[in-house]
Design an enzyme around this catalytic site. Structure first.
Site, PDB file in Angstrom:
ATOM      1  N   GLN A  61      30.138 103.390  40.220  1.00  0.00           N
ATOM      2  CA  GLN A  61      30.774 103.408  41.537  1.00  0.00           C
ATOM      3  C   GLN A  61      32.233 103.853  41.469  1.00  0.00           C
ATOM      4  O   GLN A  61      32.614 104.848  42.055  1.00  0.00           O
ATOM      5  CB  GLN A  61      30.659 102.031  42.191  1.00  0.00           C
ATOM      6  CG  GLN A  61      30.968 102.052  43.673  1.00  0.00           C
ATOM      7  CD  GLN A  61      30.351 100.873  44.409  1.00  0.00           C
ATOM      8  OE1 GLN A  61      29.544 100.126  43.862  1.00  0.00           O
ATOM      9  NE2 GLN A  61      30.729 100.702  45.653  1.00  0.00           N
ATOM     10  N   ASP A  62      33.076 103.103  40.745  1.00  0.00           N
ATOM     11  CA  ASP A  62      34.465 103.531  40.547  1.00  0.00           C
ATOM     12  C   ASP A  62      34.966 102.968  39.229  1.00  0.00           C
ATOM     13  O   ASP A  62      34.316 102.123  38.621  1.00  0.00           O
ATOM     14  CB  ASP A  62      35.362 103.165  41.742  1.00  0.00           C
ATOM     15  CG  ASP A  62      35.653 101.684  41.868  1.00  0.00           C
ATOM     16  OD1 ASP A  62      34.874 100.854  41.348  1.00  0.00           O
ATOM     17  OD2 ASP A  62      36.664 101.333  42.503  1.00  0.00           O
ATOM     18  N   PRO A  63      36.115 103.425  38.738  1.00  0.00           N
ATOM     19  CA  PRO A  63      36.585 102.994  37.414  1.00  0.00           C
ATOM     20  C   PRO A  63      36.908 101.501  37.367  1.00  0.00           C
ATOM     21  O   PRO A  63      37.171 100.870  38.390  1.00  0.00           O
ATOM     22  CB  PRO A  63      37.857 103.829  37.205  1.00  0.00           C
ATOM     23  CG  PRO A  63      37.748 104.981  38.142  1.00  0.00           C
ATOM     24  CD  PRO A  63      36.995 104.457  39.325  1.00  0.00           C
ATOM     25  N   CYS A 120      33.568 107.593  42.574  1.00  0.00           N
ATOM     26  CA  CYS A 120      34.992 107.649  42.912  1.00  0.00           C
ATOM     27  C   CYS A 120      35.742 107.677  41.581  1.00  0.00           C
ATOM     28  O   CYS A 120      35.475 106.842  40.711  1.00  0.00           O
ATOM     29  CB  CYS A 120      35.364 106.421  43.739  1.00  0.00           C
ATOM     30  SG  CYS A 120      37.082 106.370  44.255  1.00  0.00           S
ATOM     31  N   ASN A 129      37.416  99.690  44.401  1.00  0.00           N
ATOM     32  CA  ASN A 129      36.925 100.508  45.519  1.00  0.00           C
ATOM     33  C   ASN A 129      37.999 100.920  46.526  1.00  0.00           C
ATOM     34  O   ASN A 129      37.677 101.428  47.605  1.00  0.00           O
ATOM     35  CB  ASN A 129      35.779  99.802  46.269  1.00  0.00           C
ATOM     36  CG  ASN A 129      34.527  99.711  45.430  1.00  0.00           C
ATOM     37  OD1 ASN A 129      34.145 100.674  44.773  1.00  0.00           O
ATOM     38  ND2 ASN A 129      33.901  98.547  45.425  1.00  0.00           N
TER      39      ASN A 129
END
Length: 217
Positions: A61-63, A120, A129
Site C-alpha cells: 500500500q505505502d512505505p 503510493c 497513508n
C-alpha cells in the site's frame, strides 16, 4: 529510472506534464519535513526489477513510516532493522511454505524479477497513508497495467482488500493472480497464513518454463 524501459513505457501512458508534477510534489513534501523513503530510493523497485526481467509483482500500500525502515521496496526493510509485523508474518508463512529466511532485506527477490511495488511511493514520518490519493496512483496503476501487458507470464500477488482492488487491471489470461488476506496481524489469520503464495508462484513459473524464485536467498 529515467533511462529504463519502465520510464519510457510509463511516460507514454501518462499526461505530458505528469513527471513535472511529481517533481514539484516531491520538492514540496521533502522540504516540509521527514519523508520516507530517501528521495533517491523512491523508484528503487523499478530500478532493481527492470521491465524485461519482471516475473512476479507483489503489491503493497505505502512505505513503512518509521525511521530507517523504508527502502523503496514494498514490505522490505534493511537487515539491521527489526522486521515490522507484516514482514514478520510474510517470513513466517514463507517458513511454513518453503523454508526459513533470516534476511529482512528483500532486494535479492527484486534482483530475481520480483517487483516489490507500493501503490503510493512516499509517506511522511509516522503518518501512514498520508500521501495516498495525492499523486502516485496514476503512476503505479500504469506500472500494473504495463505488467499486465507483458507477453511472458507474470504472477501477481495481491494481499488484502486494497491490493485486490487492482485485480481489475489484470486481464491477460497468461498471468496468474494469487490473492489472500493481508499479512498484517489484524488479518493474517483470516486467510494469509496457509495460503502458500511462494510455492504456488514457483509452480506456475516452472509450468511456463521460467526460472523459479529463490525466496530464501
Amino acid at each position: 529510472m529515467e533511462h529504463s524501459t519502465w520510464h519510457r513505457k510509463i511516460k507514454e501512458s501518462l499526461p505530458p506534464d505528469y513527471f513535472a508534477r511529481i517533481n514539484q510534489f516531491l520538492d514540496q513534501v521533502y522540504s516540509q519535513g521527514r519523508v520516507y523513503p530517501k528521495r533517491e530510493h523512491i523508484f528503487k523497485a523499478l530500478t532493481e526489477t527492470p521491465y524485461e526481467d519482471l516475473k512476479v509483482l507483489i503489491l503493497g500500500q505505502d512505505p513503512y513510516h518509521g525511521p530507517g525502515q523504508a527502502q523503496g521496496l514494498s514490505f522490505s526493510v534493511p537487515d539491521s532493522i527489526a522486521a515490522p509485523p507484516s514482514l514478520q508474518n510474510i517470513l513466517k508463512e514463507l517458513s511454513e511454505d518453503i523454508g526459513k529466511r533470516d534476511h529482512h532485506d528483500l532486494t535479492s527477490w527484486a534482483k530475481q524479477g520480483v517487483l516489490l511495488l507500493n501503490a503510493c511511493l512516499t509517506v511522511p514520518e509516522h503518518q501512514a497513508n498520508a500521501h495516498a490519493g495525492l499523486i502516485w496512483e496514476p503512476f503505479t496503476d500504469a506500472v500494473i497495467q504495463l505488467a499486465n501487458a507483458k507477453e511472458s507470464p507474470v504472477v501477481f500477488i495481491l494481499w488484502g482488500g486494497f491490493a485486490r482492488k487492482k485485480k481489475a487491471f489484470i486481464t491477460n489470461p497468461k498471468h496468474l493472480v494469487i490473492e489472500s488476506a493481508h499479512p498484517s496481524p489484524l488479518s493474517a489469520y483470516r486467510g494469509f497464513f496457509g495460503s502458500r503464495p511462494f510455492s504456488k508462484c514457483n509452480a506456475f513459473l516452472k509450468e511456463n518454463q521460467l526460472e523459479p524464485i529463490d525466496w530464501l536467498q
